[in-house]
Write an enzyme that holds these catalytic residues in place. Structure first.
Site, PDB file in Angstrom:
ATOM      1  N   CYS A 149       0.867  -1.180   0.000  1.00 37.52           N
ATOM      2  CA  CYS A 149       0.000   0.000   0.000  1.00 37.52           C
ATOM      3  C   CYS A 149       0.899   1.223   0.000  1.00 37.52           C
ATOM      4  O   CYS A 149       1.542   1.527   1.008  1.00 37.52           O
ATOM      5  CB  CYS A 149      -0.919  -0.005   1.221  1.00 37.52           C
ATOM      6  SG  CYS A 149      -1.999   1.456   1.335  1.00 37.52           S
ATOM      7  N   GLU A 151      -3.891   0.801  -6.117  1.00 45.36           N
ATOM      8  CA  GLU A 151      -2.923  -0.238  -6.500  1.00 45.36           C
ATOM      9  C   GLU A 151      -2.800  -0.225  -8.014  1.00 45.36           C
ATOM     10  O   GLU A 151      -3.750   0.111  -8.718  1.00 45.36           O
ATOM     11  CB  GLU A 151      -3.374  -1.615  -5.992  1.00 45.36           C
ATOM     12  CG  GLU A 151      -2.267  -2.652  -5.967  1.00 45.36           C
ATOM     13  CD  GLU A 151      -1.051  -2.191  -5.193  1.00 45.36           C
ATOM     14  OE1 GLU A 151      -0.069  -1.735  -5.858  1.00 45.36           O
ATOM     15  OE2 GLU A 151      -1.066  -2.244  -3.961  1.00 45.36           O
TER      16      GLU A 151
END
Length: 361
Positions: free
Chosen positions: A2, A117
């Protein structure tokens, strides 16, 4: 993994987002927080941690910290690198010194609206991942404090990650640890040092976590604003690359042309085979007759691929023998120059020899 997230939550709303109720919460350095749609390591975010005690009776605090852990044992004159440890693998936090010593008392929660992402490929495509109903995501995290050479104390944190869920493996092999209910957030925030945290450090598998593609301008950390989370349509490969369609069509035309060439070549081969077979037969008969090659070729040229080659050659051959037989008046005459015998005797040559024998007798 992340590395980018959206955090526009008000500091006052962080405790409720983390399922913390009926608890006295104080705020620390929240003036450093800047809400943003594209947050990267090195930015300040509001973090919920346990309060280590105090006269005012607070049991928790919303503390604004920098994303990207700087361990307390880092040298004072060393330049901090917030990209070095902005994530911590859940599988190894109990082994690495940078994280292991933080587990007993330095656990915290990070609340965001969503994270980003990137799908690997020729061009990395970003996706925005969030809850379907819009409620905040709560991540498990660890924090630490470090004093620099000027005596300033800097609080930093790292987000704990785990294996990607079965639904998100196509996008990336890692994802942040999402604590999706009150029981999991309470266990991570208030559990004792003897607590087994493996029960909450696992992929989030529920179907209410959704995603969609967003603009590739997200590749720049400086890009910010509501446009970051706007869903965009993905173009198919054929639409995004017209030249592919052109070469595909050309390939089809080439295949047709190739098939046409093969058919014509096959037709020519059949005609060539018929002519070669007829010429071979004629050459074999040439030794026993006086017909010229020109005459034989004229017979061959009359053959066509549509006729039965074997039947026509046999019929012409029988006619050829009938024409080559001498008349009765010529039986008594010997040829002036005897025919030269070939290595392989044909049927016509044998008949000529018998006639000579009977003439002598």
């Amino acid at each position: 993994m992340c590395g980018r997230c959206r955090c526009t939550i008000r500091p006052d709303d962080v405790p409720r987002a983390c399922h913390l109720r009926d608890t006295s919460v104080r705020q620390v350095d929240v003036d450093r927080y800047r809400p943003a749609y594209n947050v990267s390591p090195g930015s300040y975010l509001p973090v919920l941690r346990r309060e280590s005690g105090g006269d005012e009776g607070y049991t928790a605090a919303v503390h604004c910290m920098k994303w990207g852990l700087i361990p307390s044992f880092t040298k004072k004159d060393e330049k901090p690198d917030h990209y070095k440890m902005f994530n911590a693998r859940s599988e190894s936090i109990g082994e690495k010194a940078s994280f292991r010593r933080l587990i007993p008392k330095n656990r915290c929660l990070v609340a965001v609206e969503g994270f980003y992402e990137w799908k690997k490929g020729p061009k990395k495509q970003p996706y925005y991942i969030h809850f379907k109903d819009g409620r905040p995501l709560v991540f498990a995290a660890l924090y630490d404090s470090w004093k620099n050479s000027e005596g300033e104390i800097l609080y930093t944190f790292t987000i704990v990650t785990t294996d990607s869920s079965s639904d998100l493996k196509w996008l990336h092999d890692r994802m942040p640890v999402i604590l999706g209910d009150e029981a999991s957030t309470d266990l991570w925030l208030n559990g004792s040092s003897d607590t087994k945290f493996n029960t909450v450090l696992k992929p989030y598998e529920k179907a209410d976590l959704i995603w969609y593609p967003v603009t590739m301008a997200m590749n720049k950390a400086s890009f910010d604003g509501p446009e970051c989370i706007k869903e965009i349509p993905l173009k198919s490969e054929q639409q995004s690359n017209p030249i592919t369609k052109f070469f595909s069509k050309k390939g089809t035309d080439d295949d047709k042309e190739s098939n046409k060439t093969i058919k014509e070549s096959t037709k020519n081969d059949v005609q060539s085979d018929v002519k070669e077979e007829a010429e071979a037969q004629a050459n074999l008969q040439l030794s026993s007759c006086g017909r010229t090659v020109t005459e034989i070729k004229s017979d061959v040229t009359t053959l066509t691929p549509e006729s039965d080659s074997k039947v026509e050659v046999k019929r012409d051959y029988e006619k050829f023998l009938a024409d080559s037989k001498p008349s009765t008046g010529e039986l008594g005459k010997l040829p002036q120059t005897p025919l030269k015998k070939s290595k392989v005797k044909s049927g016509a040559e044998k008949q000529a020899t018998l006639r000579s024998y009977f003439t002598k007798s």
